[in-house]
Write a protein that holds these residues in place. Structure first.
Motif, PDB file in Angstrom:
ATOM      1  N   PHE A  48       0.817  -1.211   0.000  1.00 38.36           N
ATOM      2  CA  PHE A  48       0.000   0.000   0.000  1.00 38.36           C
ATOM      3  C   PHE A  48       0.856   1.268   0.000  1.00 38.36           C
ATOM      4  N   PHE A  49       2.159   1.140   0.253  1.00 32.84           N
ATOM      5  CA  PHE A  49       3.048   2.300   0.191  1.00 32.84           C
ATOM      6  C   PHE A  49       3.321   2.716  -1.251  1.00 32.84           C
ATOM      7  N   TYR A  50       3.111   1.807  -2.197  1.00 28.94           N
ATOM      8  CA  TYR A  50       3.341   2.099  -3.615  1.00 28.94           C
ATOM      9  C   TYR A  50       2.033   2.490  -4.293  1.00 28.94           C
ATOM     10  N   LYS A  51       2.091   3.458  -5.185  1.00 24.24           N
ATOM     11  CA  LYS A  51       0.893   3.900  -5.892  1.00 24.24           C
ATOM     12  C   LYS A  51       0.458   2.921  -6.970  1.00 24.24           C
ATOM     13  N   ASN A  52       1.438   2.219  -7.571  1.00 22.44           N
ATOM     14  CA  ASN A  52       1.124   1.358  -8.719  1.00 22.44           C
ATOM     15  C   ASN A  52       1.317  -0.128  -8.439  1.00 22.44           C
ATOM     16  N   ALA A  53       1.351  -0.502  -7.161  1.00 22.95           N
ATOM     17  CA  ALA A  53       1.677  -1.887  -6.804  1.00 22.95           C
ATOM     18  C   ALA A  53       0.705  -2.896  -7.402  1.00 22.95           C
ATOM     19  N   GLY A  54      -0.564  -2.558  -7.459  1.00 21.35           N
ATOM     20  CA  GLY A  54      -1.561  -3.521  -7.927  1.00 21.35           C
ATOM     21  C   GLY A  54      -1.878  -3.433  -9.406  1.00 21.35           C
ATOM     22  N   ASN A  55      -1.213  -2.546 -10.115  1.00 21.87           N
ATOM     23  CA  ASN A  55      -1.518  -2.354 -11.539  1.00 21.87           C
ATOM     24  C   ASN A  55      -1.060  -3.542 -12.380  1.00 21.87           C
ATOM     25  N   LYS A  56      -1.923  -3.962 -13.304  1.00 21.14           N
ATOM     26  CA  LYS A  56      -1.595  -5.027 -14.253  1.00 21.14           C
ATOM     27  C   LYS A  56      -1.619  -4.458 -15.667  1.00 21.14           C
ATOM     28  N   VAL A  57      -0.621  -4.848 -16.460  1.00 21.10           N
ATOM     29  CA  VAL A  57      -0.526  -4.364 -17.839  1.00 21.10           C
ATOM     30  C   VAL A  57      -0.132  -5.525 -18.748  1.00 21.10           C
ATOM     31  N   LEU A  58      -0.190  -5.291 -20.064  1.00 22.17           N
ATOM     32  CA  LEU A  58       0.236  -6.297 -21.030  1.00 22.17           C
ATOM     33  C   LEU A  58       1.688  -6.040 -21.415  1.00 22.17           C
ATOM     34  N   ASN A  59       2.497  -7.096 -21.388  1.00 22.89           N
ATOM     35  CA  ASN A  59       3.897  -6.942 -21.792  1.00 22.89           C
ATOM     36  C   ASN A  59       4.034  -7.149 -23.305  1.00 22.89           C
ATOM     37  N   GLU A  60       5.262  -7.240 -23.799  1.00 21.03           N
ATOM     38  CA  GLU A  60       5.495  -7.386 -25.242  1.00 21.03           C
ATOM     39  C   GLU A  60       4.909  -8.678 -25.803  1.00 21.03           C
ATOM     40  N   ASP A  61       4.804  -9.691 -24.948  1.00 25.97           N
ATOM     41  CA  ASP A  61       4.235 -10.976 -25.382  1.00 25.97           C
ATOM     42  C   ASP A  61       2.725 -11.034 -25.190  1.00 25.97           C
ATOM     43  N   LYS A  62       2.131  -9.877 -24.864  1.00 25.91           N
ATOM     44  CA  LYS A  62       0.680  -9.763 -24.647  1.00 25.91           C
ATOM     45  C   LYS A  62       0.221 -10.586 -23.440  1.00 25.91           C
ATOM     46  N   LYS A  63       1.138 -10.767 -22.486  1.00 24.68           N
ATOM     47  CA  LYS A  63       0.779 -11.444 -21.246  1.00 24.68           C
ATOM     48  C   LYS A  63       0.504 -10.404 -20.171  1.00 24.68           C
ATOM     49  N   ARG A  64      -0.479 -10.680 -19.335  1.00 31.17           N
ATOM     50  CA  ARG A  64      -0.850  -9.756 -18.260  1.00 31.17           C
ATOM     51  C   ARG A  64       0.147  -9.912 -17.107  1.00 31.17           C
ATOM     52  N   VAL A  65       0.861  -8.844 -16.796  1.00 33.32           N
ATOM     53  CA  VAL A  65       1.899  -8.890 -15.758  1.00 33.32           C
ATOM     54  C   VAL A  65       1.760  -7.676 -14.851  1.00 33.32           C
ATOM     55  N   SER A  66       2.432  -7.730 -13.711  1.00 33.61           N
ATOM     56  CA  SER A  66       2.482  -6.571 -12.829  1.00 33.61           C
ATOM     57  C   SER A  66       3.252  -5.442 -13.511  1.00 33.61           C
ATOM     58  N   GLU A  67       2.759  -4.235 -13.367  1.00 35.26           N
ATOM     59  CA  GLU A  67       3.336  -3.097 -14.093  1.00 35.26           C
ATOM     60  C   GLU A  67       4.813  -2.883 -13.756  1.00 35.26           C
ATOM     61  N   TYR A  68       5.191  -3.122 -12.502  1.00 39.32           N
ATOM     62  CA  TYR A  68       6.579  -2.847 -12.106  1.00 39.32           C
ATOM     63  C   TYR A  68       7.590  -3.678 -12.897  1.00 39.32           C
ATOM     64  N   THR A  69       7.158  -4.834 -13.423  1.00 42.01           N
ATOM     65  CA  THR A  69       8.100  -5.702 -14.142  1.00 42.01           C
ATOM     66  C   THR A  69       8.601  -5.069 -15.440  1.00 42.01           C
ATOM     67  N   LEU A  70       7.884  -4.057 -15.928  1.00 41.00           N
ATOM     68  CA  LEU A  70       8.286  -3.379 -17.161  1.00 41.00           C
ATOM     69  C   LEU A  70       9.247  -2.224 -16.888  1.00 41.00           C
ATOM     70  N   TYR A  71       9.476  -1.938 -15.619  1.00 40.02           N
ATOM     71  CA  TYR A  71      10.291  -0.762 -15.273  1.00 40.02           C
ATOM     72  C   TYR A  71      11.422  -1.119 -14.306  1.00 40.02           C
ATOM     73  N   LYS A  72      12.002  -2.276 -14.488  1.00 37.60           N
ATOM     74  CA  LYS A  72      13.111  -2.695 -13.635  1.00 37.60           C
ATOM     75  C   LYS A  72      14.426  -2.105 -14.150  1.00 37.60           C
ATOM     76  N   ASN A  73      15.210  -1.546 -13.234  1.00 37.84           N
ATOM     77  CA  ASN A  73      16.555  -1.087 -13.572  1.00 37.84           C
ATOM     78  C   ASN A  73      17.557  -2.117 -13.085  1.00 37.84           C
ATOM     79  N   PRO A  74      18.278  -2.789 -13.975  1.00 42.00           N
ATOM     80  CA  PRO A  74      19.322  -3.708 -13.508  1.00 42.00           C
ATOM     81  C   PRO A  74      20.349  -2.943 -12.685  1.00 42.00           C
ATOM     82  N   GLU A  75      20.925  -3.596 -11.684  1.00 37.47           N
ATOM     83  CA  GLU A  75      21.929  -2.943 -10.850  1.00 37.47           C
ATOM     84  C   GLU A  75      23.080  -2.439 -11.725  1.00 37.47           C
ATOM     85  N   GLY A  76      23.421  -1.171 -11.545  1.00 35.89           N
ATOM     86  CA  GLY A  76      24.523  -0.589 -12.309  1.00 35.89           C
ATOM     87  C   GLY A  76      24.096   0.044 -13.622  1.00 35.89           C
ATOM     88  N   LYS A  77      22.788  -0.026 -13.945  1.00 32.13           N
ATOM     89  CA  LYS A  77      22.294   0.556 -15.196  1.00 32.13           C
ATOM     90  C   LYS A  77      21.248   1.620 -14.879  1.00 32.13           C
TER      91      LYS A  77
END
Length: 209
Positions: free
Chosen positions: A57-86
């Motif tokens: 509940f501390f995150y505004k978009n924690a429960g958001n679901k979106v479609l990824n490039e493969d048209k699969k329904r995923v959690s929105e945060y998975t599309l905005y991951k920054n690899p360590e060092g990038k």
């Protein structure tokens, strides 16, 4: 006299060992808590927080679901991951809007405070008892990530042949990091108990002749 000297030496070793444990917990918590002020560390805890019933509940978009490039329904945060060092600015902007960094600053501060309470137990048993108890409770929440966070286990990404090891009980790097907190949990309980004993018997156990 010989037994008395041996008992006194063992008692001092016990005290030194427990105080070293307090110092060790402080170092870990101060270091990890301090790193929460940096972007890469704040980004790294997103999967744990977003999937946690205690923290999402501390995150505004924690429960958001979106479609990824493969048209699969995923959690929105998975599309905005920054690899360590990038550094990817669009990902950072999303995390700013999500409240990722503000939450991380608060969490880091809390972790440092708990670590400080633990190390103060060397001189102030009542404060140390609070620190030990909070360490135990914090570790319980952290270990719950093994149940709530999909990233805690190896995913089935396929490849040249079907992956033979994925899902439970095959811990990923994140999962292996989390499960180590069971040691911190046990340490918190030991220090909580030791501090309470000092509060009840401040003069310490009697030395037998």
């Amino acid at each position: 006299m010989q037994n008395n000297r041996l008992f006194s030496t063992l008692l001092k070793f016990d005290i030194w060992s427990l105080n070293f444990l307090r110092l060790s917990i402080f170092i870990v918590m101060a270091w990890i808590g301090g790193l929460k002020a940096f972007q890469y560390e704040a980004d790294g805890i997103v999967p744990f927080v977003a999937n946690s019933p205690f923290m999402s509940f501390f995150y505004k978009n924690a429960g958001n679901k979106v479609l990824n490039e493969d048209k699969k329904r995923v959690s929105e945060y998975t599309l905005y991951k920054n690899p360590e060092g990038k550094v990817v600015q669009k990902n950072i902007k999303w995390n700013q809007q999500n409240g990722t960094y503000v939450f991380s600053y608060g969490l880091g501060t809390m972790i440092i405070i708990i670590g400080t309470l633990v190390v103060l137990g060397i001189w102030f048993p009542k404060i140390g008892a609070v620190g030990g108890g909070l360490t135990f409770l914090m570790s319980m929440v952290t270990l719950s990530f093994l149940i709530t966070t999909p990233e805690a286990y190896v995913p089935n990404l396929g490849g040249d042949s079907p992956s033979p090891q994925y899902g439970f009980p095959y811990l990923s790097g994140a999962g292996r990091l989390v499960i180590k907190d069971i040691i911190m949990m046990a340490a918190g309980l030991v220090l909580f108990s030791d501090s309470l004993k000092k509060v009840v018997t401040p003069s310490g156990p009697p030395i037998m002749n």
